[in-house]
Write a protein that holds these residues in place. Sequence first.
Motif, PDB file in Angstrom:
ATOM      1  N   GLU A  63       0.834  -1.201   0.000  1.00  0.00           N
ATOM      2  CA  GLU A  63       0.000   0.000   0.000  1.00  0.00           C
ATOM      3  C   GLU A  63       0.870   1.253   0.000  1.00  0.00           C
ATOM      4  O   GLU A  63       0.577   2.239  -0.683  1.00  0.00           O
ATOM      5  N   ALA A  64       1.953   1.209   0.789  1.00  0.00           N
ATOM      6  CA  ALA A  64       2.856   2.362   0.835  1.00  0.00           C
ATOM      7  C   ALA A  64       3.535   2.587  -0.510  1.00  0.00           C
ATOM      8  O   ALA A  64       3.676   3.732  -0.975  1.00  0.00           O
ATOM      9  N   ILE A  65       3.940   1.501  -1.166  1.00  0.00           N
ATOM     10  CA  ILE A  65       4.584   1.629  -2.477  1.00  0.00           C
ATOM     11  C   ILE A  65       3.570   2.055  -3.533  1.00  0.00           C
ATOM     12  O   ILE A  65       3.879   2.847  -4.430  1.00  0.00           O
ATOM     13  N   LEU A  66       2.323   1.556  -3.420  1.00  0.00           N
ATOM     14  CA  LEU A  66       1.274   1.947  -4.369  1.00  0.00           C
ATOM     15  C   LEU A  66       1.062   3.456  -4.394  1.00  0.00           C
ATOM     16  O   LEU A  66       0.862   4.041  -5.461  1.00  0.00           O
ATOM     17  N   ALA A  67       1.093   4.072  -3.215  1.00  0.00           N
ATOM     18  CA  ALA A  67       0.864   5.521  -3.137  1.00  0.00           C
ATOM     19  C   ALA A  67       1.894   6.269  -3.975  1.00  0.00           C
ATOM     20  O   ALA A  67       1.556   7.229  -4.691  1.00  0.00           O
ATOM     21  N   HIS A  68       3.152   5.839  -3.905  1.00  0.00           N
ATOM     22  CA  HIS A  68       4.193   6.472  -4.716  1.00  0.00           C
ATOM     23  C   HIS A  68       4.042   6.091  -6.185  1.00  0.00           C
ATOM     24  O   HIS A  68       4.210   6.940  -7.080  1.00  0.00           O
TER      25      HIS A  68
END
Length: 296
Positions: A63-68
Amino acid sequence: MSVTLRQMEVLVAVVDEGSFGAAADSLQMSQSAVSHSLATLESAAGAPLVTRTPTILSTDLGEAILAHARRVLASARALDATILGHRGAVAVGTIRLAAGVTASHRLVPELLIRWRAELPGLDVRLFEGSDDELEAWLESGAVDAAVLVDPDPPAHGAVILAHDDFRAVLRSDHPLAQEARINLADLAEDPLLTSTSGCEPQITTLHAMAGSNYAPAQRVHETSTLLGMIAAGLGVAIMPALALTMLPENLVMIELEQYLERTLVFTGPAERPWHPSVERMRDIAKSPAAILSIVP
């Protein structure tokens, strides 16, 4: 580690499409290539980015990588389009547009016709969401443009599409259905039905203006469900005027003495450069012919 655009595209597609097969179809890749690309990214990250069973869901790290990834991919698409536009290419590709229910029903269809006629190479995909979701989608890069309600402040370059106000929606056999205008306090004895997909802050404000307690009897997500409940005689609702054309024959919309206006705005993201095609869509949307045909 070095993350490629293709790996980010694969991660976003797998999560959004919900399966490796659907992601492969959307990216025009083989399913094995999608699996290999995501596995390579996960190996570099040192942890799984999605759960594969029973359904595809992003992990906390995913989820954190998706945001970027969403923001990077949105900027990369805009960069490519800027270069192609400088070379004289026509607007092509896909633009993701987010809008709420009433805007999707009343404003967007007419705009889609205009955009299709003047930008025939552009594929505008509509994503319908609640008011709270739209701005988050836009700033995250999940969509390229949106029709927002009362953005504060509006992004530079945004244009107003329409203004409307909030009105009571009643069954046609309601005792107040024949009135030209009613006071919200007059509906205090009727069960209030509201939608969680948007407009609750404005409806709360209207009750404060009327000196009435905001106490919904039912809160549902889908506008169609809300209208069905009113039609069944289960209560009344407060809705924006743009929803008038959504009403079935046995419902009416009555103006309120408590007047509260909202503004619907077409915009790109506030925190990064707009996709060139979004700017062209904006210019078409603000032309007099478009505005005059969609104002309620």
